[in-house]
Design a protein around this motif. Structure first.
Motif, short mmCIF file in Angstrom:
data_model
loop_
_atom_site.label_atom_id
_atom_site.label_comp_id
_atom_site.label_asym_id
_atom_site.label_seq_id
_atom_site.Cartn_x
_atom_site.Cartn_y
_atom_site.Cartn_z
N LYS A 58 0.86 -1.18 0.00
CA LYS A 58 0.00 0.00 0.00
C LYS A 58 0.89 1.23 0.00
O LYS A 58 2.11 1.13 0.22
N CYS A 59 0.31 2.39 -0.24
CA CYS A 59 1.09 3.62 -0.28
C CYS A 59 1.65 3.95 1.10
O CYS A 59 1.00 3.68 2.13
N VAL A 60 2.83 4.52 1.15
CA VAL A 60 3.46 4.86 2.42
C VAL A 60 2.78 6.04 3.10
O VAL A 60 2.93 6.24 4.31
N PHE A 61 2.02 6.84 2.33
CA PHE A 61 1.32 7.97 2.90
C PHE A 61 -0.10 7.56 3.27
O PHE A 61 -0.85 7.07 2.42
N GLU A 62 -0.46 7.74 4.52
CA GLU A 62 -1.77 7.32 5.01
C GLU A 62 -2.78 8.44 4.80
O GLU A 62 -2.90 9.35 5.62
N PHE A 101 -3.55 3.82 -8.38
CA PHE A 101 -3.31 2.79 -9.39
C PHE A 101 -1.94 2.15 -9.22
O PHE A 101 -1.78 0.94 -9.42
N TYR A 102 -0.93 2.94 -8.85
CA TYR A 102 0.42 2.39 -8.76
C TYR A 102 0.64 1.58 -7.49
O TYR A 102 1.34 0.56 -7.51
N SER A 103 0.05 2.00 -6.39
CA SER A 103 0.37 1.38 -5.09
C SER A 103 -0.45 0.13 -4.80
O SER A 103 -0.10 -0.65 -3.92
N THR A 104 -1.55 -0.07 -5.52
CA THR A 104 -2.41 -1.23 -5.24
C THR A 104 -1.93 -2.44 -6.04
O THR A 104 -1.84 -2.38 -7.26
N PRO A 105 -1.66 -3.55 -5.35
CA PRO A 105 -1.09 -4.72 -6.03
C PRO A 105 -2.10 -5.62 -6.73
O PRO A 105 -1.72 -6.50 -7.51
N PHE A 106 -3.40 -5.42 -6.50
CA PHE A 106 -4.39 -6.33 -7.08
C PHE A 106 -4.56 -6.08 -8.58
O PHE A 106 -4.31 -4.99 -9.09
N ASP A 107 -5.02 -7.13 -9.26
CA ASP A 107 -5.23 -7.07 -10.71
C ASP A 107 -6.50 -6.25 -11.01
O ASP A 107 -7.57 -6.55 -10.49
N LYS A 108 -6.36 -5.26 -11.83
CA LYS A 108 -7.48 -4.40 -12.16
C LYS A 108 -8.14 -4.78 -13.49
O LYS A 108 -9.14 -4.17 -13.89
N ALA A 109 -7.58 -5.76 -14.18
CA ALA A 109 -8.11 -6.15 -15.48
C ALA A 109 -9.57 -6.57 -15.39
O ALA A 109 -9.97 -7.27 -14.46
N MET A 110 -10.35 -6.13 -16.32
CA MET A 110 -11.76 -6.44 -16.48
C MET A 110 -12.67 -5.69 -15.51
O MET A 110 -13.89 -5.90 -15.52
N LYS A 111 -12.11 -4.83 -14.67
CA LYS A 111 -12.97 -3.84 -14.01
C LYS A 111 -13.30 -2.80 -15.07
O LYS A 111 -12.43 -2.42 -15.86
N VAL A 112 -14.51 -2.32 -15.10
CA VAL A 112 -14.90 -1.36 -16.14
C VAL A 112 -14.63 0.06 -15.66
O VAL A 112 -14.96 0.41 -14.52
N GLY A 113 -14.02 0.86 -16.51
CA GLY A 113 -13.72 2.24 -16.16
C GLY A 113 -14.48 3.23 -17.02
O GLY A 113 -14.80 2.95 -18.19
N ALA A 114 -14.78 4.37 -16.43
CA ALA A 114 -15.41 5.46 -17.17
C ALA A 114 -15.00 6.78 -16.55
O ALA A 114 -14.94 6.89 -15.33
N SER A 115 -14.72 7.76 -17.37
CA SER A 115 -14.41 9.10 -16.88
C SER A 115 -15.44 10.07 -17.41
O SER A 115 -15.93 9.93 -18.54
N VAL A 116 -15.76 11.06 -16.59
CA VAL A 116 -16.68 12.13 -17.01
C VAL A 116 -16.05 13.46 -16.63
O VAL A 116 -15.39 13.57 -15.60
N VAL A 117 -16.25 14.45 -17.47
CA VAL A 117 -15.62 15.75 -17.25
C VAL A 117 -16.64 16.87 -17.41
O VAL A 117 -17.57 16.77 -18.21
N ALA A 118 -16.42 17.93 -16.64
CA ALA A 118 -17.34 19.07 -16.66
C ALA A 118 -16.56 20.35 -16.86
O ALA A 118 -15.48 20.53 -16.27
N ALA A 119 -17.10 21.24 -17.69
CA ALA A 119 -16.42 22.51 -17.94
C ALA A 119 -17.42 23.55 -18.41
O ALA A 119 -18.52 23.22 -18.89
N ARG A 120 -17.02 24.81 -18.30
CA ARG A 120 -17.84 25.89 -18.84
C ARG A 120 -17.90 25.80 -20.35
O ARG A 120 -18.96 25.92 -20.95
#
Length: 205
Positions: A58-62, A101-120
């Motif tokens: 896990k990340c060294v920063f709590e 994403f970098y500090s977590t050792p578990f496999d993330k493959a096949m988890k579904v990702g989506a990003s949404v963005v908002a702007a003027r």
């Protein structure tokens, strides 16, 4: 099934929240559990490339990174939302995602990702691309909608007037729900794709 949603806006009830909550309604209709975590107003430092996570798991920063990590591992899908700052995502959100994403050792493959963005007005596409890179480097399929996943609004809550943007969020959520359910069925019948041992090279010969 569960979707974890990260609100990267400093404003808990701003336009990014409008987009995420519009998606949340659809997930609930689809019988998918959701959790929205507001991280845009937290103090989250960037990665210092110490390598400590490789030893500790896990990340060294709590901070919020380690709090969110088990929720990320348990979810079937991850939605990341951000306002646009100088054609880029909120730096607090980027710091969290980089370390998460970098500090977590578990496999993330096949988890579904989506990003949404908002702007003027502008910078949406570049921010959308920036956030998607966290998913694609991790073997996570991307959910898509009817357009790039963006919504417009200046004053907090103004995005609720963007009818097309709201429809984009609903379509995205429906497609994401379908993709997660399809992957779950595929895992039952076929398992997950076999992974070759990782090969890492650089450009020094």
């Amino acid at each position: 099934m569960k979707v974890l949603m990260l609100n990267g806006s400093p404003r808990a009830n701003g336009n990014t929240s409008v987009a995420l909550k519009e998606m949340e309604k659809v997930f609930q209709q689809e019988g998918i559990e959701t959790e929205i975590i507001h991280i845009g107003n937290k103090e989250i430092r960037g990665c210092i490339a110490c390598g400590g996570c490789g030893k500790k798991g896990k990340c060294v920063f709590e901070d919020a990174v380690n709090e969110i990590a088990p929720k990320f591992e348990a979810c079937d899908g991850l939605v990341v939302g951000s306002p646009v700052y100088y054609a880029s995502a909120n730096a607090t959100l980027v710091a969290l995602l980089t370390r998460l994403f970098y500090s977590t050792p578990f496999d993330k493959a096949m988890k579904v990702g989506a990003s949404v963005v908002a702007a003027r007005r502008g910078g949406l596409s570049s921010t959308f691309d920036e956030l998607n890179k966290f998913f694609t480097i991790s073997g996570m399929p991307l959910a898509s909608g009817q357009y790039w996943n963006s919504i417009h609004g200046a004053a907090p809550g103004e995005a609720a007037q963007d009818e097309e943007g709201l429809q984009i969020m609903r379509t995205l959520a429906k497609n994401m729900a379908f993709l997660m359910k399809s992957i779950a069925l595929g895992k039952e019948k076929y398992g997950i794709p076999e992974r070759e041992p990782s090969v890492k090279t650089n450009f020094i010969r």
